[in-house]
Design an enzyme around this catalytic site. Sequence first.
Site, PDB file in Angstrom:
ATOM      1  N   LYS A  47       0.836  -1.194   0.000  1.00  0.00           N
ATOM      2  CA  LYS A  47       0.000   0.000   0.000  1.00  0.00           C
ATOM      3  C   LYS A  47       0.878   1.255   0.000  1.00  0.00           C
ATOM      4  O   LYS A  47       0.672   2.160  -0.809  1.00  0.00           O
ATOM      5  CB  LYS A  47      -0.892  -0.029   1.248  1.00  0.00           C
ATOM      6  N   ARG A 117      -3.066   3.364   8.619  1.00  0.00           N
ATOM      7  CA  ARG A 117      -3.440   2.215   7.786  1.00  0.00           C
ATOM      8  C   ARG A 117      -2.357   1.150   7.764  1.00  0.00           C
ATOM      9  O   ARG A 117      -1.187   1.450   7.543  1.00  0.00           O
ATOM     10  CB  ARG A 117      -3.674   2.676   6.344  1.00  0.00           C
ATOM     11  N   GLY A 126      -8.290  -7.088   4.335  1.00  0.00           N
ATOM     12  CA  GLY A 126      -9.057  -7.010   5.569  1.00  0.00           C
ATOM     13  C   GLY A 126      -8.477  -7.768   6.753  1.00  0.00           C
ATOM     14  O   GLY A 126      -9.118  -7.888   7.787  1.00  0.00           O
ATOM     15  N   MET A 128      -5.728  -7.075   8.506  1.00  0.00           N
ATOM     16  CA  MET A 128      -5.103  -6.261   9.540  1.00  0.00           C
ATOM     17  C   MET A 128      -5.922  -4.996   9.773  1.00  0.00           C
ATOM     18  O   MET A 128      -6.963  -4.813   9.185  1.00  0.00           O
ATOM     19  CB  MET A 128      -3.674  -5.953   9.141  1.00  0.00           C
ATOM     20  N   ARG A 361      -3.318  -1.401  -6.401  1.00  0.00           N
ATOM     21  CA  ARG A 361      -2.436  -2.568  -6.477  1.00  0.00           C
ATOM     22  C   ARG A 361      -2.875  -3.354  -7.694  1.00  0.00           C
ATOM     23  O   ARG A 361      -3.968  -3.137  -8.221  1.00  0.00           O
ATOM     24  CB  ARG A 361      -2.560  -3.422  -5.219  1.00  0.00           C
ATOM     25  N   HIS A 479     -15.841  -8.909   1.401  1.00  0.00           N
ATOM     26  CA  HIS A 479     -14.852  -9.860   1.883  1.00  0.00           C
ATOM     27  C   HIS A 479     -15.073 -11.243   1.276  1.00  0.00           C
ATOM     28  O   HIS A 479     -14.147 -11.879   0.771  1.00  0.00           O
ATOM     29  CB  HIS A 479     -14.917  -9.939   3.413  1.00  0.00           C
ATOM     30  N   SER A 810      13.227 -42.448 -12.622  1.00  0.00           N
ATOM     31  CA  SER A 810      12.012 -41.663 -12.460  1.00  0.00           C
ATOM     32  C   SER A 810      11.806 -41.467 -10.958  1.00  0.00           C
ATOM     33  O   SER A 810      11.752 -42.438 -10.210  1.00  0.00           O
ATOM     34  CB  SER A 810      10.823 -42.397 -13.071  1.00  0.00           C
ATOM     35  N   CYS A 876       7.501 -38.937 -11.356  1.00  0.00           N
ATOM     36  CA  CYS A 876       6.150 -39.454 -11.558  1.00  0.00           C
ATOM     37  C   CYS A 876       5.315 -39.364 -10.293  1.00  0.00           C
ATOM     38  O   CYS A 876       4.217 -39.883 -10.226  1.00  0.00           O
ATOM     39  CB  CYS A 876       6.192 -40.880 -12.086  1.00  0.00           C
ATOM     40  N   TYR A 896      11.693 -34.773 -17.982  1.00  0.00           N
ATOM     41  CA  TYR A 896      10.241 -34.644 -18.067  1.00  0.00           C
ATOM     42  C   TYR A 896       9.614 -34.696 -16.682  1.00  0.00           C
ATOM     43  O   TYR A 896      10.239 -35.138 -15.716  1.00  0.00           O
ATOM     44  CB  TYR A 896       9.645 -35.749 -18.961  1.00  0.00           C
TER      45      TYR A 896
HETATM   46  P1  ADP Z   1      -7.657  -2.293   4.030  1.00  0.00           P
HETATM   47  O1  ADP Z   1      -6.258  -2.672   3.786  1.00  0.00           O
HETATM   48  O2  ADP Z   1      -8.375  -3.165   4.954  1.00  0.00           O
HETATM   49  O3  ADP Z   1      -8.390  -2.008   2.748  1.00  0.00           O
HETATM   50  P2  ADP Z   1      -7.274   0.528   4.260  1.00  0.00           P
HETATM   51  O4  ADP Z   1      -6.084   1.056   4.977  1.00  0.00           O
HETATM   52  O5  ADP Z   1      -7.170   0.535   2.796  1.00  0.00           O
HETATM   53  O6  ADP Z   1      -7.605  -0.898   4.818  1.00  0.00           O
HETATM   54  O7  ADP Z   1      -8.479   1.429   4.732  1.00  0.00           O
HETATM   55  C1  ADP Z   1      -9.790   1.018   4.882  1.00  0.00           C
HETATM   56  C2  ADP Z   1     -10.713   1.996   4.200  1.00  0.00           C
HETATM   57  O8  ADP Z   1     -10.530   3.328   4.662  1.00  0.00           O
HETATM   58  C3  ADP Z   1     -10.521   2.023   2.710  1.00  0.00           C
HETATM   59  O9  ADP Z   1     -11.766   2.093   2.081  1.00  0.00           O
HETATM   60  C4  ADP Z   1      -9.746   3.274   2.489  1.00  0.00           C
HETATM   61  O10 ADP Z   1      -9.971   3.772   1.207  1.00  0.00           O
HETATM   62  C5  ADP Z   1     -10.285   4.193   3.590  1.00  0.00           C
HETATM   63  N1  ADP Z   1      -9.290   5.187   3.955  1.00  0.00           N
HETATM   64  C6  ADP Z   1      -8.053   4.927   4.406  1.00  0.00           C
HETATM   65  N2  ADP Z   1      -7.369   6.073   4.595  1.00  0.00           N
HETATM   66  C7  ADP Z   1      -8.185   7.080   4.267  1.00  0.00           C
HETATM   67  C8  ADP Z   1      -8.034   8.507   4.224  1.00  0.00           C
HETATM   68  N3  ADP Z   1      -6.900   9.080   4.557  1.00  0.00           N
HETATM   69  N4  ADP Z   1      -9.088   9.210   3.816  1.00  0.00           N
HETATM   70  C9  ADP Z   1     -10.251   8.609   3.470  1.00  0.00           C
HETATM   71  N5  ADP Z   1     -10.449   7.300   3.480  1.00  0.00           N
HETATM   72  C10 ADP Z   1      -9.426   6.517   3.863  1.00  0.00           C
HETATM   73 MG    MG Z   2      -7.689  -0.875   1.337  1.00  0.00          MG
END
Ligand code: ADP
Ligand code: MG
Length: 924
Positions: A47, A117, A126, A128, A361, A479, A810, A876, A896
Amino acid sequence: MAASNTRIDKRKKAPAKAKTKSGGRARKWVYDFSEGNTNMKDLLGGKGANLAEMTNLGLPVPPGFTITTQACNAYRAASRRFPVGLVEQVAQHLRKLENRMGRRLGDAHDPLLVSVRSGAKFSMPGMMDTVLNVGLNDESVEGLAKQTSDDRFAWDSYRRLLQMFGKTVMGVDGERFEHALDAAKQNARATTDTGLNAEDLEALVEDFKGIIRAETKRDFPQDPVEQLHMGIEAVFGSWDNRRAQDYRRKNRISDDLGTAVNVQTMVFGNRGDDSGTGVVFTRDPATGEKIPTGDYLANAQGEDVVAGIRNTLPVAQMEETQPAAWRALVKNLNRLERHFRDMCDVEFTVEQGALWMLQTRVGKRTAQAEWIIAADMADERLINKDAGVLRLTPNRLDELFKPVINRDAKEKATTIARGLNASPGAAVGQVVFSADEAQARARDGAKVILVRRETTPDDYHGMVASQGILTSAGGTNSHAAVVARGEGIPAVCGADAIRVDREGKKFTVGGTTVNESDWITIDGTDGTVYADQLPLEPSLLERALDGDTQAQSSKLWKSYERFMARADQKRRLKVRANADTPDQSTNARRRGAEGIGLCRTEHMFLGEERVAAVRRMILAESDADERAAYEELLPLQREDFVGIFRAMNGLPVTVRLLDPPLHEFLPDQVQLAIEVALAEKSRIKPKDFAEKKELLAAVNRLHETNPMLGLRGVRLGILKPGLYAMQVRAIVEAACRVKAEGGKPVVEIMIPLVATREELSQMREELEPVAGEAMKAAGQKIPILFGTMIEVPRAAVTAAEIAEVADFFSFGTNDLTQMAFGFSRDDIGKFLAQYEERKLVPANPFVTIDPGVGALMRMAVEQGRSANAHIHFGICGEHGGEDASVKFCHEIGLDYVSCSPFRIPTARLAAGQAALGATESASK
Ligand code: ADP
Ligand code: MG
Ligand code: MG
């Protein structure tokens, strides 16, 4: 919170050189978004690295900074203490951010708010923690309200902070907040959270603070810097939470990587109807079609989209509701695709009409989309053909051959519900309502479909044990959908007509009630659900393979042919099949097999007509009896081989002489003993009594305590001299017959379980003349190779000697793995999971070649080649059809791989990738 008491360091030194109190130099723990790039995922997490990349591309990214994975690992190594210099560097970067934004974190009048984040090297959707709106407190919430002239927005943001912070940082059960929120909605007669006004939300804030106090015996921290530090610690700590660990194990991601933490200026999607938040893929991740696909939710923040709290809208509807933001978004999506040369997955927020990019990503996609996108991108010249081959996932290829629902049955069946086609493929199973139940039943061999309102990361273990997943809420990026696609499990999501009653263990839809254990069928390809056990049938690719012209004109098949042809062109490894019958051989050839690497002969000893002769052979009291039994078996075996040689005309066929212990062809010892004992007691003896008694004596004679280490393989050949001779005669006579018909049999005879050179050389001395005689009698000459399996560790370490008398090796990696570890494959299920969990083995060694077993193989190849320049090598075992193992076989120079017919495309692709230079690492 020792760290949070440290005062903010005001020195203005470059972070890399920041002196620590002890006089040493602290590492650079913190990077501004402008300092990083996409190649720094190890250090900044995926990220953080891509936020930096987007920042440097000039895309609208809210400013911020990233705390490195090294800082996380230092924190974990020091029993949860911030490493020296971290607090100071965070303070410096925060100060810079504040200056840039012209606001101070948590300021009472005009607060800067940030998100904290998580973000590891590999995306762990989701798994962490993330906290939004850090910096709000009882004072700054008023400041925010005044600055924005929007009380509702300010209190909504504060209650969100309390909820997220309370749950993820302070460990309060999230349901407590959910219940309070539901109660507030009820009081206000609101159906969704947007129906709550400023006063409602202000009251809710008080409730939330009370919940935190009651549950944690402390107050929600009002100091913004303390919030920030606690948030950072929580993200660090979330690397080690249970579900993150489970996810890593399943996806083979190393525990040592750690997570980075991104501290980013908040932008707000919850500022009214001209604001919102969304997730979008640059192309459709289910079908691969080139159209931006995703979900958008107006007046919402962050997680709302994925959490299925309100029903989302397809992202393309922004064109009407948010035309300017939509245009900007589409432009940015194109930019990202051209930049990354791949389909991207994007999180964004619109704040009062302005678009902000929050994450990107390379996007996960279905197995089908993978092929379609690669082909389209090659056409668009975003990538070349080889890059296309390299980006396909060999181990997922079998998904595309998975059965679909029979068309007629599907037409006749009544659809009880429709949802989003979240992950393709059809699944039939019995309904369960909890992840634990799914896991428990699947362990007992049941086929289950997990039905939920929505899944959470805590359900992961049950999801991967299910045939399919059905949810009533949540979009294509919920999810459930993300995990299902990643794991190749069919899923229908957001089937919102369904009412799931988890406690009552049933779901209702219209007038239908479906109880736990009832059968249903779901079609993840079109999003339909049926309250029946529908018949499944071959997939598109399977039909195309079968010659169906309509299927052959599909884009998927064309893409498949195109990239497989390239992989075939590039690969050095040949791919053979493990096939025992003419049917299997034909099937294998259709899938691209270039020979048979393992034709087991044991099934040729089964079947009613043969069992009698086999017993006679085993029980024979004189050589003459035994010979008579062989004479009976010979023609039957010969017919089998004729069929196989015909099917594999022109391609090598490696026939393994009989391998299993003989008792497998006799009745069960205990069963027989009981029958005989009962008969002995009764006055009138059954007429087959004598026979049974004799049989029991033989069974007792043959009984072994460890049959898998007993009289089997070459040991049988040595102790039952006529047996292998009969088989060799049948093989050679069959080959001569096929040759006489004008065919071209290519024969390799394989002797199993050899441990010493003498075993093989004595067998050859006995068998080569048999082959010679058979050819002479038929008036034919066919070159016949004799070789052995390398499946006993002794054979691997004395391969130089054995190679002197072998035309080929083999690797029988199933047995080799069993014996190298001393693991019984039939019993290891009892403890393998624990072994994997505790990392006592690098991976399941029966799936992916273990490095120790691999070392034996490498040694055998090196020794074998130096002793015999003409020898060839294959594998094999089951591993011959698994991506990483195939790549390993390429690396050590085998000629092979051989695998079961349905894994052949996987092996071909993996071998092509290996030749193109791909190495499969332990983590992806
Ligand atoms: P995950 O890895 O679980 O997706 P994120 O760190 O991406 O967690 O954040 C969860 C949500 O919060 C995402 O929808 C992200 O876009 C939103 N978010 C994170 N940082 C900000 C920010 N600075 N402003 C607005 N929304 C945010
Ligand atoms: Mg995210
Ligand atoms: Mg074996």
